[in-house]
Design a protein around this motif. Sequence first.
Motif, PDB file in Angstrom:
ATOM      1  N   PRO B 567       0.838  -1.286  -0.472  1.00  0.00           N
ATOM      2  CA  PRO B 567      -0.070   0.136   0.263  1.00  0.00           C
ATOM      3  C   PRO B 567       0.626   0.935  -0.199  1.00  0.00           C
ATOM      4  CG  PRO B 567      -0.893  -1.975   1.424  1.00  0.00           C
ATOM      5  CD  PRO B 567       0.367  -2.273   1.077  1.00  0.00           C
ATOM      6  N   LEU B 571       1.942   4.717  -2.901  1.00  0.00           N
ATOM      7  CA  LEU B 571       2.417   6.167  -2.597  1.00  0.00           C
ATOM      8  C   LEU B 571       3.757   6.918  -2.967  1.00  0.00           C
ATOM      9  CD1 LEU B 571       1.553   8.883  -1.477  1.00  0.00           C
ATOM     10  CD2 LEU B 571       2.467   8.533   1.361  1.00  0.00           C
ATOM     11  N   LEU B 590      -1.917   2.289 -10.987  1.00  0.00           N
ATOM     12  CA  LEU B 590      -2.662   2.223 -10.938  1.00  0.00           C
ATOM     13  C   LEU B 590      -2.853   1.178  -9.421  1.00  0.00           C
ATOM     14  CD1 LEU B 590      -2.232  -0.953 -13.598  1.00  0.00           C
ATOM     15  CD2 LEU B 590      -3.804   0.872 -13.535  1.00  0.00           C
ATOM     16  N   TYR B 592      -2.716   0.229  -5.269  1.00  0.00           N
ATOM     17  CA  TYR B 592      -2.465  -1.114  -4.562  1.00  0.00           C
ATOM     18  C   TYR B 592      -3.607  -2.606  -5.517  1.00  0.00           C
ATOM     19  CZ  TYR B 592      -2.945  -4.072  -0.472  1.00  0.00           C
ATOM     20  OH  TYR B 592      -3.436  -5.155  -0.026  1.00  0.00           O
ATOM     21  N   ALA B 594      -4.990  -5.645  -4.428  1.00  0.00           N
ATOM     22  CA  ALA B 594      -5.105  -6.434  -3.095  1.00  0.00           C
ATOM     23  C   ALA B 594      -4.586  -7.484  -3.603  1.00  0.00           C
ATOM     24  CB  ALA B 594      -6.632  -6.506  -2.639  1.00  0.00           C
ATOM     25  N   LEU B 616      -9.926  -6.972 -13.862  1.00  0.00           N
ATOM     26  CA  LEU B 616      -9.809  -5.989 -13.714  1.00  0.00           C
ATOM     27  C   LEU B 616      -9.582  -5.006 -13.387  1.00  0.00           C
ATOM     28  CD1 LEU B 616     -13.244  -7.619 -12.056  1.00  0.00           C
ATOM     29  CD2 LEU B 616     -12.829  -7.062 -14.724  1.00  0.00           C
ATOM     30  N   ARG B 617      -8.510  -5.690 -12.372  1.00  0.00           N
ATOM     31  CA  ARG B 617      -7.930  -4.295 -11.636  1.00  0.00           C
ATOM     32  C   ARG B 617      -7.289  -2.800 -13.272  1.00  0.00           C
ATOM     33  NH1 ARG B 617      -6.459  -0.390 -10.314  1.00  0.00           N
ATOM     34  NH2 ARG B 617      -5.400  -0.075  -7.744  1.00  0.00           N
ATOM     35  N   PHE B 620      -9.131   0.591 -14.131  1.00  0.00           N
ATOM     36  CA  PHE B 620      -9.493   1.509 -13.915  1.00  0.00           C
ATOM     37  C   PHE B 620      -8.192   2.250 -12.797  1.00  0.00           C
ATOM     38  CE2 PHE B 620     -13.303  -0.099 -13.181  1.00  0.00           C
ATOM     39  CZ  PHE B 620     -13.729   0.791 -13.624  1.00  0.00           C
ATOM     40  N   ASP B 621      -7.682   3.618 -12.271  1.00  0.00           N
ATOM     41  CA  ASP B 621      -6.341   3.935 -11.926  1.00  0.00           C
ATOM     42  C   ASP B 621      -6.932   4.217 -10.042  1.00  0.00           C
ATOM     43  OD1 ASP B 621      -7.387   6.887 -11.515  1.00  0.00           O
ATOM     44  OD2 ASP B 621      -6.132   7.584 -12.955  1.00  0.00           O
ATOM     45  N   TYR B 622      -5.390   4.197  -9.927  1.00  0.00           N
ATOM     46  CA  TYR B 622      -5.432   4.473  -7.732  1.00  0.00           C
ATOM     47  C   TYR B 622      -6.676   5.598  -7.388  1.00  0.00           C
ATOM     48  CZ  TYR B 622      -3.581   9.105  -7.432  1.00  0.00           C
ATOM     49  OH  TYR B 622      -2.747  10.000  -7.961  1.00  0.00           O
ATOM     50  N   ARG B 623      -7.339   6.454  -8.161  1.00  0.00           N
ATOM     51  CA  ARG B 623      -8.397   7.109  -8.097  1.00  0.00           C
ATOM     52  C   ARG B 623      -9.225   6.364  -8.318  1.00  0.00           C
ATOM     53  NH1 ARG B 623      -5.252  12.553 -10.659  1.00  0.00           N
ATOM     54  NH2 ARG B 623      -5.245  10.652 -11.623  1.00  0.00           N
ATOM     55  N   GLY B 624      -9.475   5.770  -9.129  1.00  0.00           N
ATOM     56  CA  GLY B 624     -11.158   4.921  -9.570  1.00  0.00           C
ATOM     57  C   GLY B 624     -11.590   5.299 -11.340  1.00  0.00           C
TER      58      GLY B 624
END
Lengths: 220, 761
Positions: B567, B571, B590, B592, B594, B616-617, B620-624
């Motif tokens: 996680p 950043l 992208l 994190y 899980a 699916l990952r 979307f990027d890390y902001r959705g």
Amino acid sequence: MTPSRASPPFILTLLVLSYLIGDNPLYRIAVYLFIGAAAGFVALTVAEWLWNFWLRATAFNLEGPPAQRILSVVPLVLGLLLLLKFSPSTARLGNLAMAYLIGVGTAVALNGIILGTLLPQVRAAGSVPGIGSDVGGWVNGLVMAIGAISTLLYFMFVARRAPSGQIVRPLPLRLVAAVGQGFIVVTLASLYAGAIVASLSIFAGRFATFVAFVTDLVAR
Amino acid sequence: MGLEDQPEAEAPDWFHEVDLSGGTDLLGDTGSLADKLLGEAPAAPAEEPVPEWFADVEMPAGGPAGTDQDDSELAWLSGLGAPEEASEEAPSPEGEAEPALDWLADAGAPDFGAPVDEAEAAPEAEVGELEPDWMADLGAPVDEAEAAPEAEAGELEPDWMADFGVPAGEAEAAPEAEAGELEPDWMADFGVPAGEAEAAPEVEAGEAEPDWMAALGGLDEAEAAPEAAAPEAETLDWMAELGALDEALPEVPAALEADDEAPALDWMAEFGAPVAAGEVGPPVDEAETPEPGWMADFDLPAADAAPLPEPALEEDMPGWLAEMRPAGLDDVEAVEAVEETGEEEALAPGEVPGWLEAARPSEHFERWGASAPEEAEVPEWAEPLSPLAGGLAAADDIAREESAGPLVGLKGTLLAEPMMSVPGAPELVTARVVTEEDQRQANLLAAITRDLLEGLEEEEEAGAEARPAPARRRVRIPFGRIAISLLLVVALAVPFFVAIDLDAPAGLAAPAQEVVNQIDAVPAGSPVLLAFEYGAAEAVELEPAARAVVARLADRGARIVLLTTNPVGALVGNRLVADVTQGGGEVVNLGYLAGYLGGLRSLVARDENPQAAAPLRFGFDYRGEASGLDVNTLRESFRLIVVLPGQLDALRAWVEQVDSVTGREGLPGQPVPMVAVVGAGSEPVAAAYYESGQLEGYVTGYKDAYVYATEQNAGDTLFVNPEARRVAVTLGAVAAAGVIAVGSVGYALRGLLGRRRRRRR
């Protein structure tokens, strides 16, 4: 880097270095701050991921296929069952989710270890240098073969009970195991040396930042 | 050779002189004995002809009048001496046999077969070598005594000996004694228990022959001789002769048969020591008479001495036996007269053996070799434990003196179970019954416990008062740790203040060069997956190399896609990429991923199985927000995978779960090379994967980053003070190695000195 931005890392570095005189509140402040910030960031990241990349993409994706939305409920239910493990009276209900996690995790890990590390490493260790390779290649292959065999034999705990009652390994196995033990020592020593060098590199980087901060501060 | 084989002329003359017409008691006795023998040994055929010598014997028509076997009728036989000429005329093949049946004159054994057996035993014996004294006293022939050692008693012992009621265990109880081995079992029946046979273990047979056996003299030797020399078959033959004789005789009363064993012992007892010793012995009665002298020689416990039955009266002696009674038996009659009149007190008391005297229980403690202890003072703390204190016992009970048993003479001993246990089914307990005694015991226990607890509390309080106040905690300054730290700090800090010229590496190492090559091979605009798997702790070490790689990728125009299972890595990666690219280039974060291993495996699920769902990952990027990536499979979509692990596990996870699929041959799409940016601690593992071909290359920490930055002339733009940092790391490593070397030498010297010191001790 401006002094205002460099001040917090500089101060925190000093707090951590205070551990040289032992465990003290200054050191604990830095550690608590680091752990708390990391934990908070992880929680925020996971929660954001859960909403953005799971719920919005599956259960709450009204444009998605119904089957995907229904299937997305299964991991959601399993996650809720895990929450029941907080209470001893309902902890047994969470065992189902735990069983799923452990089973899938173990299967994935074993598959990766066998196909991703064990077999390729065995294949690499067993590859004999070609005729055209130089002497160094032959020596390297020979050392790898001896190291791999002797290290594996070191963990072969086959022994017999001597008349005196002691359990001793056969002499050839002991000799080979001693060679394997030497290889293990060398491997661990290299890992330890790498960790030291990594720490030194980190410290040097921190010290470089500190010098730059002080120099910039003095220059101003 | 049995009697049936002997011609009439070989029959002992003395036997011809015996008149058996008076009755059949003796024969009946013998016959009963023969019956028993024949019951175990091969039965002699009843049709066998009676020997001629036996035909001369007049047999009475009826059986004996008396049913009880009279010992008295055999007692006189103690004086019935066998005619010496019988033994003298006995055949002696080797001519060594002594005409030594003189002892029979003393013992008077009515042994029909003795002369023949003695004659057969004689050849085996060596006369005079082992003759024991007691035999000399009895005048017994030596050859019979010597015949015994040469024979194996266990093998040659005829079954008829078993009729004397000797338990086999008694004979076996003295295995080491040759005397025991050679001694027939029936001897043990004459008053020598097994324990006494063991008491004289390693003595030669001839030497160990006890005196009491001498008392048995004639019978022993007369019967031992055939055991010793004669083969078993021959021994049984002459017995069978007797058996045949018995069958030819009138029927023996059943009562006599039932009691046939005791008379056999009785008449042997009659032959006992007193007669052989020329003394008139009293009736054997352990309970009333003192132990005779001949038994005292054997240190026999009084309780072990087998009581011999009292000889029966002579009243029942049949007439025919009375006629056979030889003259000169007045002494025997005198003894019998004493027995009949009960004048036992007239007999001189025997002497108690020394060992028996030592075992006599004394009144007090002398038996233990110590005097009676003086009465000690009972400490105060033990007084509550006294039975008197709790009223558990009366003073009389305490003063009671033990009068029997091993605690004799002691006072205050605990009584046995005060209540007799009554056998039977236990009664159902329906209520708890507390007796007065129970209550007294409970009160005593409570009092003791209370006193003990109070005493402990007082001691604890007293100890707490006397205990000194705890000293102030001493602060131990870790001088060694501080010294090492200062050394490293100096080594690392000096290059930042003093210019130190150290040769830089000539060029990139082969693995690092492979990384450069792989980056240069990425077409412009092609997606490159960067896995930032390190956090803030490892960022200082990995960032220089990461910066160099990201910068080169940005220069090549690659589309950078960030992904991490850490996680914090999302950043750290986002900040680094943003700092290097300065907002330029095409970067997709992208964030994190899980699930760690499971999440990584899900990335390549469709690479292995085209029927699996697309990952699916990547949508979307890390902001959705939509990433704009159209990723079907990794092998089809990416040209390079760069892993930046902070720990070994992260590198292994990516190699095992992802590279095992993306780098495999034979799957749809093209293999995707994987390179890594690792720290110094992870370099050995990365090297192993590089050697196996799973990693196309790797960059190690600051070392390779500096070389790369120097070659690219981008050192100052990527790092702060790169040259000083390189020298600092080098000096720090040298200082650390020196500390480790000095510490190892010091530790080894201390171990050697300690070992030498221990050896001196």
